[in-house]
Design a protein around this motif. Structure first.
Motif, PDB file in Angstrom:
ATOM      1  N   VAL A 171     127.720  17.639 110.113  1.00 37.80           N
ATOM      2  CA  VAL A 171     126.665  18.840 110.206  1.00 37.80           C
ATOM      3  C   VAL A 171     125.441  18.477 109.540  1.00 37.80           C
ATOM      4  N   MET A 172     125.239  17.249 108.704  1.00 41.34           N
ATOM      5  CA  MET A 172     124.136  16.561 108.287  1.00 41.34           C
ATOM      6  C   MET A 172     123.288  15.999 109.476  1.00 41.34           C
ATOM      7  N   GLU A 210     124.958   9.157 104.741  1.00 45.89           N
ATOM      8  CA  GLU A 210     126.029   8.745 103.771  1.00 45.89           C
ATOM      9  C   GLU A 210     125.804   8.892 102.380  1.00 45.89           C
ATOM     10  N   GLU A 211     124.835   8.287 102.034  1.00 47.53           N
ATOM     11  CA  GLU A 211     124.398   8.237 100.531  1.00 47.53           C
ATOM     12  C   GLU A 211     124.243   9.395  99.926  1.00 47.53           C
ATOM     13  N   ILE A 212     123.724  10.421 100.706  1.00 48.38           N
ATOM     14  CA  ILE A 212     123.353  11.825 100.285  1.00 48.38           C
ATOM     15  C   ILE A 212     124.554  12.654 100.028  1.00 48.38           C
ATOM     16  N   VAL A 213     125.428  12.355 101.277  1.00 46.40           N
ATOM     17  CA  VAL A 213     126.778  13.282 101.334  1.00 46.40           C
ATOM     18  C   VAL A 213     127.780  12.508 100.147  1.00 46.40           C
ATOM     19  N   ASP A 218     133.769  13.823 106.336  1.00 45.41           N
ATOM     20  CA  ASP A 218     133.368  13.623 107.760  1.00 45.41           C
ATOM     21  C   ASP A 218     132.597  14.947 108.429  1.00 45.41           C
ATOM     22  N   GLN A 219     133.154  16.264 107.949  1.00 42.30           N
ATOM     23  CA  GLN A 219     132.555  17.443 108.173  1.00 42.30           C
ATOM     24  C   GLN A 219     131.241  17.533 107.735  1.00 42.30           C
ATOM     25  N   ARG A 221     121.218   9.222  90.729  1.00 44.46           N
ATOM     26  CA  ARG A 221     119.937   9.265  91.668  1.00 44.46           C
ATOM     27  C   ARG A 221     120.231   8.324  93.007  1.00 44.46           C
ATOM     28  N   LEU A 222     119.737   9.015  94.145  1.00 45.18           N
ATOM     29  CA  LEU A 222     119.628   8.294  95.282  1.00 45.18           C
ATOM     30  C   LEU A 222     118.782   7.002  94.924  1.00 45.18           C
ATOM     31  N   GLY A 223     119.106   5.808  95.472  1.00 42.59           N
ATOM     32  CA  GLY A 223     118.666   4.468  95.029  1.00 42.59           C
ATOM     33  C   GLY A 223     118.737   3.929  93.595  1.00 42.59           C
TER      34      GLY A 223
END
Length: 376
Positions: free
Chosen positions: A97-98, A279-282, A92-93, A237-239
């Motif tokens: 901050v993102m 969300e997907e990055i975090v 959540d934090q 990887r993302l995606g």
């Protein structure tokens, strides 16, 4: 003492969470003891013997004490099923901050906090992980962000750099104080040939070897160790599964192989583009922490000529630096280094201390030897 023995056997350290759990447990023990002792004392005042007062007093409040304890357990029991509890507490934090706007004092404070953490934790030391792209090939995997694919159409023929050239690059890396040699191959490059190159470099230079290759099994992981490799780079990887033909689970399985055989796992959250949500990055930042990455960080997507993802554009260096800072704070003391790629000054001021100078093939370039293109 029994609790500390259990903590030791479970590899649980003394930290905010474990101390909080101990305080909660001690508090429950004291509360229950007070209730039972007061009941026993009341029966003693009535003239009952010590044994009779203990039996009667304890039995009178036993059900209430058990019920009170069970309600507390019921509240916290679901946490047993949460993977990576330390990471979950940061989710959540991290998302908050993102979402900070760029060009604000809050974002710059975030970057400064991450930078201070890195300088203290890494002792003001930078890391130079020298990337050598061993071969160029029109790879049939056709990952959309990669220039070294058949679909990209940039490279038509297979190119394998000579042993002499690879050795010369490795010696150059050693002369410039490289902390690791990152040997990258395309997905179809013969595994035994990589092992041969690893053994050759092990005899030639003293720089630790890291393999950046396809997914592997346990036997291949053992073979990498035998050939002189100390670690392997692997990104979920993302995606994944959308921009690549590879599933997330398969990537994670390879990470498990590294951990099982004793290879260090190297990682970046990549390739970050504007189309990826926070969300997907975090979630990938937390994955790096949960699975114990030796280093993590952020790598942004670079659009090669004709990239099918070029329509999304690219994130700016400042956006990337903010993500580097968030990733650094998520990793905390678990990180041995923190990377940014491609390197730039903003990320260096946001907690990154690991750069990748590049020679040979690069998945972000349209030159066979990236020294003639984007290489650093």
């Amino acid at each position: 003492i029994a609790t500390f023995n259990l903590m030791f056997s479970g590899d649980i350290t003394l930290n905010i969470m474990s101390l909080g759990g101990l305080a909660l447990g001690i508090g429950m023990l004291v509360d229950n003891s007070v209730v039972v002792l007061e009941s026993i004392f009341r029966h003693r005042e009535k003239g009952e013997s010590i044994l009779a007062a203990a039996q009667t007093g304890a039995s009178e409040v036993g059900t209430a004490v058990v019920a009170s304890t069970l309600t507390t357990i019921a509240v916290f029991f679901p946490l047993v099923f949460v993977k990576g509890i330390a990471g979950q507490l940061f989710r959540d934090q991290a998302l908050t901050v993102m979402a900070l706007p760029l060009h604000t004092k809050e974002t710059y404070a975030l970057m400064e906090t991450a930078q201070a953490l890195s300088r203290e934790h890494f002792g003001n030391k930078g890391e130079n992980h020298f990337h050598i792209g061993v071969n160029v090939s029109p790879c049939p995997m056709n990952c959309k962000f990669c220039s070294l694919t058949k679909a990209a159409g940039i490279f038509k023929d297979d190119i394998v750099f000579s042993d002499e050239q690879i050795i010369a690059w490795a010696q150059e890396a050693q002369a410039h104080g490289a902390d690791a040699l990152n040997l990258m191959t395309t997905g179809t490059f013969p595994f035994k040939q990589l092992l041969r190159i690893g053994r050759l470099l092990k005899k030639t230079v003293e720089v630790p070897l890291v393999a950046n290759i396809r997914d592997i099994n346990h036997d291949e992981g053992e073979a990498l160790l035998e050939a002189g490799f100390v670690g392997a780079y692997k990104a979920v990887r993302l995606g994944e599964g959308r921009d690549t033909p590879i599933s997330r689970d398969k990537r994670i399985k390879s990470i498990g192989v590294y951990k099982d055989v004793g290879l260090r796992w190297m990682n970046c959250v990549e390739p970050v583009g504007p189309e990826h949500d926070h969300e997907e990055i975090v979630d990938l930042m937390l994955l790096a922490r949960e699975y114990g990455a030796t280093y993590s960080g952020i790598m942004r997507r670079i659009n090669f000529p004709g990239s099918p993802l070029a329509r999304f554009g690219m994130i700016s260096e400042l956006e990337m630096a903010k993500m580097v800072a968030v990733s650094r704070l998520v990793m905390g003391a678990a990180a041995k280094a923190h990377c940014t790629h491609e390197p730039h000054s903003a990320s260096l001021m946001a907690g990154a201390n690991l750069f990748f100078p590049e020679v040979g093939a690069s998945p972000r370039d349209n030159e066979a030897d990236t020294q003639k293109g984007r290489g650093h």
